[in-house]
Write an enzyme that holds these catalytic residues in place. Sequence first.
Site, PDB file in Angstrom:
ATOM      1  N   PHE A 214      -7.321  16.041 -11.219  1.00 17.88           N
ATOM      2  CA  PHE A 214      -7.862  17.327 -10.821  1.00 17.88           C
ATOM      3  C   PHE A 214      -7.155  18.447 -11.587  1.00 17.88           C
ATOM      4  O   PHE A 214      -5.931  18.489 -11.649  1.00 17.88           O
ATOM      5  CB  PHE A 214      -7.671  17.535  -9.311  1.00 17.88           C
ATOM      6  CG  PHE A 214      -8.128  18.894  -8.851  1.00 17.88           C
ATOM      7  CD1 PHE A 214      -9.468  19.273  -8.987  1.00 17.88           C
ATOM      8  CD2 PHE A 214      -7.229  19.805  -8.320  1.00 17.88           C
ATOM      9  CE1 PHE A 214      -9.882  20.531  -8.588  1.00 17.88           C
ATOM     10  CE2 PHE A 214      -7.649  21.060  -7.918  1.00 17.88           C
ATOM     11  CZ  PHE A 214      -8.977  21.430  -8.044  1.00 17.88           C
ATOM     12  N   GLN A 215      -7.910  19.342 -12.177  1.00 22.07           N
ATOM     13  CA  GLN A 215      -7.392  20.476 -12.961  1.00 22.07           C
ATOM     14  C   GLN A 215      -6.483  20.046 -14.106  1.00 22.07           C
ATOM     15  O   GLN A 215      -5.498  20.689 -14.397  1.00 22.07           O
ATOM     16  CB  GLN A 215      -6.684  21.484 -12.058  1.00 22.07           C
ATOM     17  CG  GLN A 215      -7.662  22.150 -11.104  1.00 22.07           C
ATOM     18  CD  GLN A 215      -7.131  23.421 -10.489  1.00 22.07           C
ATOM     19  OE1 GLN A 215      -5.947  23.529 -10.204  1.00 22.07           O
ATOM     20  NE2 GLN A 215      -8.014  24.385 -10.276  1.00 22.07           N
TER      21      GLN A 215
ATOM     22  N   GLU B 247      -6.709  35.078 -16.411  1.00 19.01           N
ATOM     23  CA  GLU B 247      -5.628  34.652 -17.310  1.00 19.01           C
ATOM     24  C   GLU B 247      -5.783  35.220 -18.717  1.00 19.01           C
ATOM     25  O   GLU B 247      -4.793  35.446 -19.413  1.00 19.01           O
ATOM     26  CB  GLU B 247      -5.539  33.124 -17.373  1.00 19.01           C
ATOM     27  CG  GLU B 247      -4.985  32.473 -16.105  1.00 19.01           C
ATOM     28  CD  GLU B 247      -6.050  32.192 -15.069  1.00 19.01           C
ATOM     29  OE1 GLU B 247      -7.220  32.622 -15.271  1.00 19.01           O
ATOM     30  OE2 GLU B 247      -5.736  31.561 -14.039  1.00 19.01           O
TER      31      GLU B 247
ATOM     32  N   LYS C 270       4.051  19.225 -13.120  1.00 18.83           N
ATOM     33  CA  LYS C 270       4.550  19.688 -11.826  1.00 18.83           C
ATOM     34  C   LYS C 270       5.856  18.997 -11.443  1.00 18.83           C
ATOM     35  O   LYS C 270       6.784  19.630 -10.939  1.00 18.83           O
ATOM     36  CB  LYS C 270       3.491  19.445 -10.751  1.00 18.83           C
ATOM     37  CG  LYS C 270       3.828  20.115  -9.427  1.00 18.83           C
ATOM     38  CD  LYS C 270       2.663  20.023  -8.451  1.00 18.83           C
ATOM     39  CE  LYS C 270       2.924  20.881  -7.217  1.00 18.83           C
ATOM     40  NZ  LYS C 270       1.791  20.812  -6.278  1.00 18.83           N
TER      41      LYS C 270
ATOM     42  N   MET D 140     -21.629  47.636 -33.354  1.00 17.88           N
ATOM     43  CA  MET D 140     -21.380  47.091 -34.690  1.00 17.88           C
ATOM     44  C   MET D 140     -22.438  46.058 -35.049  1.00 17.88           C
ATOM     45  O   MET D 140     -22.875  45.957 -36.194  1.00 17.88           O
ATOM     46  CB  MET D 140     -19.980  46.477 -34.756  1.00 17.88           C
ATOM     47  CG  MET D 140     -19.571  46.069 -36.155  1.00 17.88           C
ATOM     48  SD  MET D 140     -19.644  47.443 -37.314  1.00 17.88           S
ATOM     49  CE  MET D 140     -17.941  47.985 -37.308  1.00 17.88           C
TER      50      MET D 140
END
Lengths: 172, 555
Positions: free
Chosen positions: B111-112, B49, B161, B467
């Site tokens: 969940f999630q 993602e 959802k 760097m």
Amino acid sequence: MKKHIISVLVENKSGVLSRIAALFAARGFNIDSLAVGETEDPKISRMTIVSEGEENVLEQVVKQLRRLIDVISVSDYTKKGLDYVGRELVLVKVDAPPSKRSEIIEIVDIFRAKTVDVSINTLSIEITGTDSKIQAFLDLMHNFKVREIVRTGKIAIVRENQSSGKKESKNE
Amino acid sequence: MKMTGAKAIVESLKREGVDTIFGIPGGQVLPLFDALYDAPFRFILTGHEQGAAHMADGYARATGKVGVCIATSGPGATNLVTGIATAYMDSAPMVALTGQVTRKMIGNDAFQEAPITEITKAITKHNFLVQDARELPEIIKSAFYIASSGRPGPVLIDLPKDVQTEEIEFKYPEKLNLNYKPVLKGHIGQIKKACELIHTAKRPVLYIGGGVIISGASELVYKLAEKIKTPVTMTLLGLGGFPSSHPLSLDMLGMHGTRYANYAVMEADLIIAIGARFDDRVTGKIDSFAPHAKVIHIDIDPTSISKSIDVDVPIVGDAKEVLKDLIANVKAPDTADWLKKINGWKKKYPLTYTKDNKLRPQYVIEEICDLTKNKAIITTEVGQNQMWAAQFYKYSLPRTFLSSGGLGTMGYGFPAAIGAKMGCPDKIVFDIAGDGSIQMNIQELITAVAYKVPVKVAILNNCYLGMVRQWQELFYKRRYSASDLKRNPDFVKIAEAYGALGIRVDKKKDVRSALQKAIKSPLPVFIDFVIEREENVSPIVPPGEALDQMIGGMA
Ligand SMILES: Cc1ncc(C[n+]2csc(CCOP(=O)(O)OP(=O)(O)O)c2C)c(N)n1
Ligand SMILES: [Mg+2]
């Protein structure tokens, strides 16, 4: 550092309060008090915030508040030198054994406060007023045994001769 | 028309002119993905993602349109966070859609579940948790408007959802009822004050930032610079806002800016800042920044003005609008002596490096610049690669330099290049990468290969977090703590394993032919340039020093 009264008109939606609080927190500013309520328009709420901090940082916070999508207007009454009426309501529960009770009631009367609850051992008192009046009252109450103090936070309204005709706007 | 929330989202995205969406599906966005199945968008399934968010960002910065990405709830949404923060810091317009658990479950550690609107409050321009499917059209229209107007930025919409499955009557709003109305026109009184300062200036400098590019004001900057005969310096994100080849160009200022830009700023008696925010990487020690200068600051975001330095004439407005009015009112000051002095500096302290037979990164970039005629889209990772790409590619066009300036996100350049190439298929797109950074989103090779996006990645491989190593060399007595990358994998083999082309170059003489081969190839390409390991970025203003205290770059 001066205490500033900042009045914020916001959309009456969930999540707005935490956005505003987060901006103060991000700059390490403590919010001394915060009072929120619906305005004459139920879709709009007013938040009255009392905070103190470096002038220029506070100015930056005010600008950032204006940048929030849900914020309609922001006005720093203190910075603008506006003349306003400021009030706070405080509830105090204090130990009031028979030996002290009349002394406490006498103070309540002098301050035009109100006794709102009585029990065998305590009195609960309501007082509204300006910062200095409330401070003086609380100082006296601390001579007794204070059990609990609950404060609403300060709210303020600008005196009419100044605000008339001038609408607060987001980008001033 | 009656339809589900998910269909309403797709319908709304259509109305906003979306053509490409980046993301990954999951449980709480299944209804939306079902609606996307026959929607007229290109859906780009990414490897991670974070890649989706950077691709949306790269697409947005290259095209000026809003980039769109989608992730599922919980880990999908949190994986977007770095990409959202990157876009926020650099004002890139983006709409991120995330799935969320059903409204009843929110707050139950379902969940999630992750409170993504809370998590992203400080890194989005605005976000929404949709509580009622009927609000979807208005919220989506608002999101696109907020993301793309004023000072642009990312907007996140969290979609429970059951909001996606609820039936609603779909009607797309014509107009929005928002209090948010960015000021575009500059205050004419302020613009006249600015003109007065310009007329009497003897040593003016235009200092332009990313705002010029976002606003589409580069041509007006060009006109203004020529009209008032004033040199132009650019921030990292301002590169491409003014052609580097122009005699008035001072190139980049700041920590790794040119000597001539930094000297000019330190001697200037007037700074005209446009769409720039006086970032600490630009100003050096803030108290000694441009000590002799009055400051005019044009910016659409009032919070950028007088934030770090005091401004004499603030002008809030869109750069394009303000510049139109400014150019109409301004007269040229006499800058002949000033330009003579500046040209002296430009001759005396050009940006340069050791030109020998060793394979040096600056040479690789000069060759890319030459082969693509200053017109490619260059994305960068973060570190030395980013600074060399800023210094040695001579940009001529806006929206051709895409880099994570504000957040400094390693792993940005590769996915951003893929997004940019999808938005601008006719452009050659190069990611100038470091060996460390490329490994942070290397999984997006699969995305480039699967969708045949032939981006070219030039890995400036110094086997160091370069760097970091440079700072350790200069400021930490060469104690190279955790910056050695001799363990690096074989980048050629990695490219090949994914079905891309891999090329290794370890000699200077092979650079040009390898680049030509890469540009010609229809495949995504990794070129592993095995460069001088301890090459430094120069000049450098040590942290906390004034801009004229540069080390290096004395030619
Ligand atoms: C996500 C992230 N983690 C850490 C850093 C700190 N950091 C800045 S530059 C750098 C080294 C980059 O190494 P490499 O990609 O090889 O580039 P080089 O400097 O060698 O060109 C690191 C670790 C960062 N900018 N971003
Ligand atoms: Mg490296």
